[in-house]
Motif scaffolding. Sequence first.
Motif, PDB file in Angstrom:
ATOM      1  N   HIS A  49       4.815   0.752   1.042  1.00  0.00           N
ATOM      2  CA  HIS A  49       3.810   0.947   2.149  1.00  0.00           C
ATOM      3  C   HIS A  49       2.800   2.165   1.858  1.00  0.00           C
ATOM      4  CE1 HIS A  49       7.065  -0.770   5.182  1.00  0.00           C
ATOM      5  NE2 HIS A  49       6.287  -1.457   4.727  1.00  0.00           N
ATOM      6  N   ARG A  50       1.598   1.860   2.334  1.00  0.00           N
ATOM      7  CA  ARG A  50       0.407   2.671   1.832  1.00  0.00           C
ATOM      8  C   ARG A  50       0.275   4.048   2.985  1.00  0.00           C
ATOM      9  NH1 ARG A  50      -4.892  -0.428   2.631  1.00  0.00           N
ATOM     10  NH2 ARG A  50      -4.291  -0.386   4.844  1.00  0.00           N
ATOM     11  N   LYS A  51       0.709   3.808   4.127  1.00  0.00           N
ATOM     12  CA  LYS A  51       0.842   4.970   5.102  1.00  0.00           C
ATOM     13  C   LYS A  51      -0.431   5.711   5.014  1.00  0.00           C
ATOM     14  CE  LYS A  51       4.888   4.467   6.579  1.00  0.00           C
ATOM     15  NZ  LYS A  51       5.188   4.078   7.868  1.00  0.00           N
ATOM     16  N   THR A  62       2.139   1.911  -6.055  1.00  0.00           N
ATOM     17  CA  THR A  62       2.675   3.547  -6.022  1.00  0.00           C
ATOM     18  C   THR A  62       1.557   4.353  -6.331  1.00  0.00           C
ATOM     19  OG1 THR A  62       3.685   3.327  -8.220  1.00  0.00           O
ATOM     20  CG2 THR A  62       5.205   3.077  -6.280  1.00  0.00           C
ATOM     21  N   ARG A  65      -0.617   4.350  -3.115  1.00  0.00           N
ATOM     22  CA  ARG A  65       0.102   5.160  -2.002  1.00  0.00           C
ATOM     23  C   ARG A  65      -0.038   6.685  -2.243  1.00  0.00           C
ATOM     24  NH1 ARG A  65       5.844   5.493  -1.350  1.00  0.00           N
ATOM     25  NH2 ARG A  65       5.861   6.099  -3.412  1.00  0.00           N
ATOM     26  N   THR A  68      -3.457   7.549  -1.760  1.00  0.00           N
ATOM     27  CA  THR A  68      -3.826   7.721  -0.222  1.00  0.00           C
ATOM     28  C   THR A  68      -3.328   9.197   0.347  1.00  0.00           C
ATOM     29  OG1 THR A  68      -3.627   5.571   0.158  1.00  0.00           O
ATOM     30  CG2 THR A  68      -3.226   6.654   2.105  1.00  0.00           C
TER      31      THR A  68
END
Length: 220
Positions: A49-51, A62, A65, A68
């Motif tokens: 999940h990017r979040k 990853t 992520r 981000t």
Amino acid sequence: MSLPNRDPIQRVSANGVTIKVDEVGANSAIVTVSVSKTLIETCLGDWVHRKAMPHDVTCVSTAVRDQTAMDNRNAAEYVDEYGNCTFGRVRRLAVPGDLVCVTPLTRGQVANDNKAAESRRNPIKNLWGPNACKAGFVWRGADESDQVCVPVSTREQILVDNGLAASRWVDGPYGPQTCVPGYVWREAFIGDKVCVTPETRALARADNLRTHDRVDPPWD
């Protein structure tokens, strides 16, 4: 599943997944269940999940992520005194409300990841077993948990109707998802408020009744 002197179990929860009985058919031959959204939003393989924001569950690598998370930590450095992005930076727009300033290259990556999101999540769609369809039939896919077996043409119509859903809703006596004249809720499953023609709704109901004959092997 039932036990002596007890009502049948209506909900099972384990490993972050909840399966709940929504409806039992009149003759108990067909049971409609729902699977918790947690499983549907689970990423496939090595995607994570990017979040970008707490509710962002877009599946990415990853490396993305981690980028981000770093952009989130450094967000204040790239906003000027007027609240705009500094030169060379643009709004990320990963999800609605995301105003973190990033490079144009990063925003391009965000757009690509958003487009690929559906193909990277929901392990339910890769299940193969008791609900596998006979040759000539496919899962209907009215939502991400819908495994009713239907002809390919029906599946294609489902995708069209889902894509047009918002254009067929108006504020009315049944709330903001009241159907425009000439359309009715599809009701392929409990809570399905996609608006379709009466003929399409009748077909969805008929497909629900026939599903046990279209799996391979057929249910007993």
